[in-house]
Write a protein that holds these residues in place. Structure first.
Motif, PDB file in Angstrom:
ATOM      1  N   CYS A 154       0.898  -1.134  -0.016  1.00  0.00           N
ATOM      2  CA  CYS A 154      -0.042  -0.054   0.009  1.00  0.00           C
ATOM      3  C   CYS A 154       0.785   1.314  -0.165  1.00  0.00           C
ATOM      4  O   CYS A 154       0.553   2.067  -0.806  1.00  0.00           O
ATOM      5  N   TYR A 155       1.908   1.146   0.790  1.00  0.00           N
ATOM      6  CA  TYR A 155       2.760   2.516   0.751  1.00  0.00           C
ATOM      7  C   TYR A 155       3.496   2.599  -0.580  1.00  0.00           C
ATOM      8  O   TYR A 155       3.303   3.877  -1.235  1.00  0.00           O
ATOM      9  N   LYS A 156       3.946   1.507  -1.037  1.00  0.00           N
ATOM     10  CA  LYS A 156       4.523   1.769  -2.590  1.00  0.00           C
ATOM     11  C   LYS A 156       3.365   2.080  -3.461  1.00  0.00           C
ATOM     12  O   LYS A 156       3.675   3.136  -4.474  1.00  0.00           O
ATOM     13  N   GLN A 160       0.941   3.989  -2.895  1.00  0.00           N
ATOM     14  CA  GLN A 160       0.665   5.554  -2.697  1.00  0.00           C
ATOM     15  C   GLN A 160       1.774   6.590  -3.234  1.00  0.00           C
ATOM     16  O   GLN A 160       1.649   7.282  -3.606  1.00  0.00           O
ATOM     17  N   GLN A 161       3.176   5.857  -2.781  1.00  0.00           N
ATOM     18  CA  GLN A 161       4.154   6.725  -3.400  1.00  0.00           C
ATOM     19  C   GLN A 161       4.159   6.795  -5.058  1.00  0.00           C
ATOM     20  O   GLN A 161       4.402   7.918  -5.441  1.00  0.00           O
ATOM     21  N   ARG A 162       3.841   5.755  -5.627  1.00  0.00           N
ATOM     22  CA  ARG A 162       3.762   5.803  -7.156  1.00  0.00           C
ATOM     23  C   ARG A 162       2.421   6.554  -7.677  1.00  0.00           C
ATOM     24  O   ARG A 162       2.676   7.315  -8.541  1.00  0.00           O
ATOM     25  N   SER A 163       1.527   6.594  -6.873  1.00  0.00           N
ATOM     26  CA  SER A 163       0.338   7.418  -7.159  1.00  0.00           C
ATOM     27  C   SER A 163       0.575   9.017  -7.042  1.00  0.00           C
ATOM     28  O   SER A 163       0.118   9.925  -7.809  1.00  0.00           O
ATOM     29  N   CYS A 164       1.422   9.545  -6.054  1.00  0.00           N
ATOM     30  CA  CYS A 164       1.774  10.853  -5.707  1.00  0.00           C
ATOM     31  C   CYS A 164       2.988  11.305  -6.736  1.00  0.00           C
ATOM     32  O   CYS A 164       3.045  12.588  -6.868  1.00  0.00           O
ATOM     33  N   THR A 165       3.528  10.560  -7.355  1.00  0.00           N
ATOM     34  CA  THR A 165       4.786  10.975  -8.439  1.00  0.00           C
ATOM     35  C   THR A 165       4.127  11.063  -9.822  1.00  0.00           C
ATOM     36  O   THR A 165       3.177  10.810 -10.331  1.00  0.00           O
TER      37      THR A 165
END
Length: 117
Positions: A108-110, A112-117
């Motif tokens: 989930c963290y990864k 979320q990181q991918r969706s923010c960049t």
């Protein structure tokens, strides 16, 4: 905290070790766990000049042949890692709820990181 980590590692090692054991190995391990309450009636004297045959020829005990070829096991492993959410109950059974939750949080963290960049 350190004792919890140590306990988790010991539990995981026991669980992994149980997969690779033959039936006779499990019975020997159970005897070791129970202790030496059942002492043998006869005791023998070991001659120190004898050579252990296992050291010369390799292991004398037969290991079980894998039921599946390594290619299908590899494919199954990759599928279970890639499609982790669909195999969540299997991950809990094989590892533990804590490790499965950690892996789920990491995914989930990864995402979320991918969706923010």
């Amino acid at each position: 905290m350190a004792s919890k980590v140590k306990d988790a590692v010991v539990w995981y090692q026991k669980k992994i070790g149980a997969y690779d054991q033959q039936i006779w190995e499990k019975s020997v391990e159970q005897r070791e766990i129970k202790g030496l309450r059942n002492k043998p009636k006869k005791t023998g004297h070991v001659k120190p000049d004898l050579i252990d045959v296992d050291l010369v020829r390799g292991s004398a005990f037969a290991k079980a042949k894998p039921e599946s070829p390594w290619t299908s096991l590899t494919r199954k492993g990759i599928v279970r890692v890639v499609f982790f959410p669909f195999f969540y109950k299997w991950w809990i059974q094989v590892t533990s709820r804590g490790i499965s939750s950690y892996y789920w949080d990491f995914i989930c963290y990864k995402l979320q990181q991918r969706s923010c960049t």
